[in-house]
Scaffold this motif. Sequence first.
Motif, PDB file in Angstrom:
ATOM      1  N   UNK A 241     -78.859   2.930 107.207  1.00  0.00           N
ATOM      2  CA  UNK A 241     -79.660   2.414 106.100  1.00  0.00           C
ATOM      3  C   UNK A 241     -80.814   3.361 105.787  1.00  0.00           C
ATOM      4  N   UNK A 242     -81.440   3.897 106.823  1.00  0.00           N
ATOM      5  CA  UNK A 242     -82.535   4.840 106.597  1.00  0.00           C
ATOM      6  C   UNK A 242     -82.033   6.110 105.928  1.00  0.00           C
ATOM      7  N   UNK A 243     -80.870   6.597 106.343  1.00  0.00           N
ATOM      8  CA  UNK A 243     -80.275   7.773 105.683  1.00  0.00           C
ATOM      9  C   UNK A 243     -80.069   7.502 104.195  1.00  0.00           C
ATOM     10  N   UNK A 249     -84.154   7.884  97.520  1.00  0.00           N
ATOM     11  CA  UNK A 249     -85.488   8.322  97.103  1.00  0.00           C
ATOM     12  C   UNK A 249     -85.462   9.719  96.517  1.00  0.00           C
ATOM     13  N   UNK A 250     -84.585  10.547  97.022  1.00  0.00           N
ATOM     14  CA  UNK A 250     -84.496  11.913  96.526  1.00  0.00           C
ATOM     15  C   UNK A 250     -83.700  12.022  95.229  1.00  0.00           C
ATOM     16  N   UNK A 251     -82.788  11.093  95.002  1.00  0.00           N
ATOM     17  CA  UNK A 251     -81.937  11.153  93.807  1.00  0.00           C
ATOM     18  C   UNK A 251     -82.538  10.398  92.618  1.00  0.00           C
ATOM     19  N   UNK A 340     -75.013   0.078 100.969  1.00  0.00           N
ATOM     20  CA  UNK A 340     -76.197  -0.654 101.408  1.00  0.00           C
ATOM     21  C   UNK A 340     -75.987  -2.161 101.327  1.00  0.00           C
ATOM     22  N   UNK A 341     -75.304  -2.619 100.289  1.00  0.00           N
ATOM     23  CA  UNK A 341     -75.037  -4.054 100.182  1.00  0.00           C
ATOM     24  C   UNK A 341     -74.181  -4.524 101.353  1.00  0.00           C
ATOM     25  N   UNK A 342     -73.218  -3.689 101.758  1.00  0.00           N
ATOM     26  CA  UNK A 342     -72.391  -4.053 102.919  1.00  0.00           C
ATOM     27  C   UNK A 342     -73.228  -4.053 104.195  1.00  0.00           C
TER      28      UNK A 342
END
Length: 371
Positions: A241-243, A249-251, A340-342
């Motif tokens: 999740x952190x990855x 945030x970068x995209x 992320x939803x998963x």
Amino acid sequence: MSVLTPELLDRIRSRAAGYDRDNAFFDEDLAELREVGYLRPRSLLECVRDQRLLAAHAPATALAVNMHLVVVGIARTLADRGDDSLAWVLADAEAGELFAFGNSEPGNDLVMWDSLTTAERVEDPVPGFAFTGTKIFTSLAPAWTRLIVFGKQADGEGAPRLVHGIVTRDDAGVTTLDDWDTLGMRATQSRTTKLDHVVIPDARIVRFLPLGPNADPFIFGLFANFLLLIGAVYAGIADRALELAVEAAQKRTSLKNGGAPYAADPDIRWRVADAALALDALAPQLETLAADVDGLADRGARWFRELTGAKHRATETARHVVDQAMRVAGGGGYRSSSELARLQRDVLAGIYHPSDTESVHATVAANLLGP
């Protein structure tokens, strides 16, 4: 060296979404993990590290495999302490047998301290115990070849007591229901198992224990392996999740800030840092405790407090990290097709594994304040 190569992990990650979407068992993952020797007995520290890595690629696969590793881990923990009563479990694991965990029962909030399943002494067709009851959350249901269960003997010599034994796939009276349809951790296929007078011979009875909490080494091995490996799985979910939060945030770009990436936004930076700070605390706790189990360290009465606390912190931290990642990712993370939803659905399962929040706090309070 871990057998989890980048190539293997990439293949496993590529299948996770499909298993989840189709509510399917992870047959291909299991075959590959078995082929590379992932299911063989190893130290708890190795398992904790590998399970965290595996969970970052496929949480449900890792959670289900945990149950095999827990049973084998109990046998290894006993052997390390001079108790070879479960040496045959280690031999079976080396030979390729797949163990599962059949202890949870509907309506039993005493968990391991009592059982609604009956264990009746029998002499026919072989001397042993006949188990009758319902077990839920039986992960690896489509594939296990050995299932550890327990029940309560109410009458006869030694009664009342809890009887622990291991069922084989071809034992008469075992029925696996096709009833697994959950919000998350779908590929585990943790279906309900019905036991109808399933006779476990004396040779596969692994423990007689009193009702209620006790300090038997079997119980220590169960708690140590289960709690730390559960913690490792949820730490792995948080890692991924952190990855994904960093990638998002970068995209993502901000029209308000002239097209700058969200990675430059101070609020987003705070959220990512907050998640990382929480997550950084897990590895020292999980790995130190695992190393101490392997190293036969004596933590005395603190063991259960620290083991349950480690699991609690890992599952709660993972939920916090995934929540922060969802906020960083924005509305795209809310799509059902997003990874992320998963992860958000999978991480919720952490609140249902023993020891639950209430039990953890009771354990810590008893350690500090007495019963």
